[in-house]
Design an enzyme around this catalytic site. Sequence first.
Site, PDB file in Angstrom:
ATOM      1  N   ASN A 128       3.458 -40.010  14.726  1.00 18.91           N
ATOM      2  CA  ASN A 128       3.162 -39.024  13.697  1.00 18.91           C
ATOM      3  C   ASN A 128       4.357 -38.917  12.745  1.00 18.91           C
ATOM      4  OD1 ASN A 128       1.766 -37.061  12.307  1.00 18.91           O
ATOM      5  ND2 ASN A 128       1.758 -35.559  13.960  1.00 18.91           N
ATOM      6  N   CYS A 165       1.230 -37.845   4.569  1.00 17.43           N
ATOM      7  CA  CYS A 165       0.986 -38.561   5.826  1.00 17.43           C
ATOM      8  C   CYS A 165       0.543 -39.997   5.571  1.00 17.43           C
ATOM      9  CB  CYS A 165      -0.056 -37.828   6.651  1.00 17.43           C
ATOM     10  SG  CYS A 165      -1.636 -37.560   5.804  1.00 17.43           S
ATOM     11  N   HIS A 186      -5.949 -36.863   8.467  1.00 20.30           N
ATOM     12  CA  HIS A 186      -4.510 -37.065   8.660  1.00 20.30           C
ATOM     13  C   HIS A 186      -4.230 -38.538   8.938  1.00 20.30           C
ATOM     14  CE1 HIS A 186      -0.407 -36.118   9.556  1.00 20.30           C
ATOM     15  NE2 HIS A 186      -0.505 -36.341  10.855  1.00 20.30           N
TER      16      HIS A 186
END
Length: 331
Positions: free
Chosen positions: A298, A139, A278
């Site tokens: 995302n 991520c 994240h």
Amino acid sequence: MNWLVWALLLCSSAMAHVHRDPTLDHHWDLWKKTYGKQYKEKNEEVARRLIWEKNLKTVTLHNLEHSMGMHSYELGMNHLGDMTSEEVISLMSSLRVPSQWPRNVTYKSDPNQKLPDSMDWREKGCVTEVKYQGACGSCWAFSAVGALEAQVKLKTGKLVSLSAQNLVDCSTAKYGNKGCNGGFMTEAFQYIIDNNGIDSEASYPYKAMDGKCQYDVKNRAATCSRYIELPFGSEEALKEAVANKGPVSVGIDASHSSFFLYKTGVYYDPSCTQNVNHGVLVVGYGNLDGKDYWLVKNSWGLHFGDQGYIRMARNSGNHCGIANYPSYPEI
């Protein structure tokens, strides 16, 4: 498959015969077909079915409460619907905030500046398509390249996807990053600075696994001269940076099932903490139905949320720690 995933599957499998609901057989088959789900062993499918039923119950009850005005967002059974929140965090959210991080906050805020009420860098052609990181804790790499892609577009007029795999393979131990086992955005920027470049995604495609560094200067698609860190916890500074500079890399707490099952609306979960795990990209902000939000890109594919995006509560006490570690690169 790591030990946590195995443990979850074993526990689920042991209880599956008690909890499986035969009235959901058709819906289970439809969901598997929709998302191309196939399981190697019967025991794994039984275990996944149990997790899926639990998530379905969560989604159904939440959306019922939403219809009664109790929530500002809806949930949905997306491609992650057969996973637990622990699995999602273990496999796909591995942000590593440096333990001894000498924060170098160089951002200069202008409190008297009039900022636009809303911003969406997608509308200005500065955001590439949503990517899917798969079962790899990369991520941080996708957040970093997303921020740099926008700066390249603003400077050159060209929107080019940069190689997250380049960072996974090459921005490693020296920078405190561990590839698919996690990393941090500022350390990714520092690698690009030291390396004097990063390759394009087209020349160095993503593989969702650790590999040998194969950076090739001939395929360099961007450089970075420095990165800017914003004041810890300041949503005001984050808004100003997003409005004036471009998309900003941030860390958030994504450890709740309400996050990975998010579908639409403005995400606010009181159980969300300030402990970030994240890496994502803030590409805008605005207001929806009276709720201020951050527009967040995302890296969990188009099936996540609203075509890969989530609107997260803004001006709600730095919800999920979104303003704790913001940074952006400069060319």
